[in-house]
Write an enzyme that holds these catalytic residues in place. Structure first.
Site, PDB file in Angstrom:
ATOM      1  N   GLU A  67      16.114 170.561 130.195  1.00  0.00           N
ATOM      2  CA  GLU A  67      15.597 170.878 128.865  1.00  0.00           C
ATOM      3  C   GLU A  67      15.474 172.391 128.666  1.00  0.00           C
ATOM      4  OE1 GLU A  67      11.616 169.527 128.002  1.00  0.00           O
ATOM      5  OE2 GLU A  67      11.840 169.922 125.879  1.00  0.00           O
ATOM      6  N   LYS A  84      18.270 167.791 127.127  1.00  0.00           N
ATOM      7  CA  LYS A  84      17.244 167.679 126.086  1.00  0.00           C
ATOM      8  C   LYS A  84      17.140 169.044 125.419  1.00  0.00           C
ATOM      9  CE  LYS A  84      12.401 166.526 125.306  1.00  0.00           C
ATOM     10  NZ  LYS A  84      11.350 165.560 125.602  1.00  0.00           N
TER      11      LYS A  84
HETATM   12  P1  13P Z   1       7.922 167.814 121.529  1.00  0.00           P
HETATM   13  O1  13P Z   1       8.726 166.686 120.948  1.00  0.00           O
HETATM   14  O2  13P Z   1       6.474 167.757 121.160  1.00  0.00           O
HETATM   15  O3  13P Z   1       8.547 169.135 121.347  1.00  0.00           O
HETATM   16  O4  13P Z   1       7.902 167.579 123.102  1.00  0.00           O
HETATM   17  C1  13P Z   1       9.063 167.266 123.727  1.00  0.00           C
HETATM   18  C2  13P Z   1       9.002 167.707 125.128  1.00  0.00           C
HETATM   19  O5  13P Z   1       9.158 166.923 126.022  1.00  0.00           O
HETATM   20  C3  13P Z   1       8.773 169.136 125.397  1.00  0.00           C
HETATM   21  O6  13P Z   1       8.962 169.408 126.758  1.00  0.00           O
END
Ligand code: 13P
Length: 630
Positions: free
Chosen positions: A471, A513
């Site tokens: 991510e 992500k």
């Molecule tokens: P949000 O959808 O609140 O941005 O969180 C997603 C997430 O896993 C951030 O690390």
């Protein structure tokens, strides 16, 4: 090799009740009673079934391992229909299934286990979990063991309450002993050496003792994690019996302690009610762990069509801030209740393929006493875990890198054994501009370092049979245009996929992500869903390799409605070479949090608010042009 089992052949009667509670009466001592002479029409149970339990399970397990055994005083054997016992069953246990939980009722007076000294000499005498030994039986056993000195004695101790059983400890060659786990400290009597020993608690020889708890089997330094709370076995008691008989049988067959605990873990995990796993299959499963968990398959399942992933992995610090805003006390109970709202939302599995957990929740249990991990798995929701340990600034810089590589492989191994099958690691990039409006950060250095860390994390996950979610988030809270967001996303993706290649990460078992491509929250022109859909689709198609298992979006502080609309807008640019779906935290959970407010009387309203977001986001995923009605 022959084994004499000493124990009670029980009959476990399962009553599947509807969810009403008036079947039970609670007396002044708080004991619950159920009138078992009830009339079906009156009490409306809708399923009743029974199986052999207790010593019959040990017999069944040992037979499946190819070992001959006899239950003392019982004529028990297999026929075409499975197990049959022609001698009277010693006791009935009632397992009442209501509201998805199981309540266990045992007779208040135990039938004393009889022991008829056999004429022949047995190799093993196994006093199993179901045995209730009085002094008469204990004396007979001692007398038999004196004559038959080569017979090895194996005993199962649920606690140290029975002095007759305790008196056999010094003669025992192998002892199974239950100790309470952290999460269920009231259920069993603790034989934990760290617990204050009561006067009568004898110490057990650690070289002869296997300890069982609700989530592990252990011998000295060796621990095998296993959940005994298999709800479909309907009784954790059954799981304990399967585990102990498997360990005993495996020892007899010459397996090492480690292998025996592993076979027991597999038998508990894969057995069906009244049908344990034959040795050949147990061996197969033990030898081919990759068959148990094909990471490419898990990755594909996580992004299976028209469902998403719930990010319920806010760290302790994030939860604290969220709760503080609503003046909710940041206690374990409140955190547990908050997470529980999401897990107990009706039909969750129809919208969600996987849930990312934070360590505390991954070790937690549901209100029914089942571990959260097993509970989710039983709902066909894949449990995952946030494994990064937050952000740290580079020296003399405002930019950050993500901590958590140290000790990561060991943590991943433990998480795998706990049943977690995917992981998440977040790197954060803030776009900052100079006075001329040019991009200052993220610098190439920050991108390079973070992508290297992400790649190392991903490689370590795959080595531990865990699917990595990488991510690299572009923080929404900032002042930058959609073009600058698009440029930054391209730089990050190019570096990231280079590094993943360098670290030989299998992209078919890896999920990206990321943020949607949109102008920063502070920017004067708000990006429209049309722009966001088009730019996000374009950047992803141009910079993400086609073999990647899937792409999921974070919501990043967009409002729930905004996130859903923008997800629909991106989807409308499909089909893509990879599945594309949501993995929101705030956009899925915030409405429920505001409805709950720390007050469990609002739990149903909170669940409805959550479900509304689930439905809306799954609907957004159907906006693919090739899916539209013709
Ligand atoms: P949000 O959808 O609140 O941005 O969180 C997603 C997430 O896993 C951030 O690390």
């Amino acid at each position: 090799m022959n084994i004499l089992i000493v124990g009670n052949v029980l009959k476990d009667v399962y009553l599947n009740l509807d969810s009403r509670t008036e079947h039970f009466e609670t007396d002044k001592n708080g004991t619950k009673w159920l009138d078992l002479s009830f009339d079906a029409s009156e009490h409306r149970y809708f399923n009743r079934n029974s199986n052999y339990g207790g010593a019959a399970i040990s017999f069944e397990v040992l037979s499946k391992l190819g070992l001959e055994s006899t239950v003392s005083g019982s004529n028990i054997q297999f026929n075409d229909d499975g197990l049959v016992a022609s001698d009277p069953v010693k006791a009935y246990r009632y397992l009442l299934i209501a509201d998805g939980g199981v309540t266990y009722f045992a007779p208040t007076t135990h039938q004393i286990t009889t022991f008829t000294p056999p004429a022949e000499s047995y190799d093993y005498l196994y006093i199993d979990r179901s045995a209730h030994i009085d002094s008469n039986t204990a004396n007979k056993i001692i007398a038999y063991l004196e004559i038959s000195a080569k017979t090895k004695l194996v005993i199962y101790l649920q606690n140290f309450d029975n002095p007759h059983l305790v008196s056999l400890i010094p003669r025992a060659n192998l002892i199974f002993c239950e100790k309470s786990s952290k999460s269920n400290s009231n259920r069993d009597i603790s034989a934990d050496s760290q617990a204050p020993a009561s006067e009568s608690t004898p110490s057990l020889d650690p070289t002869k003792t296997i300890y069982f708890s609700d989530d592990s089997l252990s011998f000295q330094e060796i621990t095998e994690y296993v959940s005994m709370n298999r709800i479909d076995l309907l009784s954790h008691l059954t799981a304990y019996s399967i585990a102990s008989a498997t360990v005993l049988g495996s020892f007899i067959l010459g397996y090492s302690v480690e292998q025996s605990l592993n076979l027991a873990q597999i038998n508990v995990e894969y057995s069906k009610l009244n049908s344990t796993i034959p040795l050949s299959r147990l061996q197969e499963l033990a030898e081919k762990p990759e068959n148990k968990n094909d990471i490419e398959l898990i990755a594909a399942t996580l992004v299976a069509p028209e469902k998403g992933i719930l990010a319920a992995d806010e760290s302790g610090g994030s939860i604290h801030k969220k709760f503080a805003q609503l003046e909710i006390d940041d206690t374990y109970d409140n955190r547990h209740d908050y997470r529980n709202i999401f897990f107990t939302t009706d039909g969750l599995e129809d919208y969600i393929n996987g849930i990312i957990l934070f360590d505390e929740t991954a070790r937690d249990s549901t209100d029914n006493g089942q571990t959260v991990v097993k509970y989710l798995t039983s709902k066909r929701i894949i449990p995952g875990i946030k494994v990064d340990q937050g952000l740290e600034k580079f020296p003399n810089s405002e930019e950050t890198y993500t901590k958590g590589l140290s000790g990561l492989s060991t943590r991943l191994q433990e998480y795998y054994q706990m049943g977690l099958r995917f992981a998440k690691w977040r790197a954060a990039f803030e776009i900052r501009l100079d006075d001329n409006g040019k991009i200052l950060t993220p610098t190439d250095h920050a991108i390079e370092e973070n992508c290297k860390i992400l790649a190392e994390y991903a490689a370590r996950c795959q080595a531990a049979n865990i699917v990595p979610i990488v991510e690299p988030e572009i923080v929404y809270d900032g002042y930058y245009s959609i073009d600058q967001a698009a440029l930054t996303a391209s730089r990050i993706f190019d570096t990231l996929f280079n590094k993943l290649d360098e670290y030989k990460v299998n992209l078919r078992a890896c999920i990206l992500k990321c943020s949607m491509v949109l102008a920063g929250k502070q920017y004067e022109t708000k990006s429209t869903p049309e722009e966001i859909g088009a730019r996000t689709a374009e950047i992803l198609k141009d910079h993400v390799p086609t073999e990647l298992a899937g792409i999921v979006f974070l919501s990043g502080g967009q409002t729930p409605e905004q996130a859903t609309d923008n997800l629909a807008a991106v989807t409308s640019h499909g089909p893509f070479p990879w599945p594309v779906t949501f993995s929101f935290a705030r956009a899925l959970q915030d409405p429920a949090l505001y409805a709950w407010k720390g007050d469990n009387t609002n739990a149903d309203t909170a669940r409805s608010a959550f479900k509304e977001r689930l439905i809306a986001n799954c609907e957004a995923l159907k906006k693919r042009p090739d899916k539209k009605a013709k």
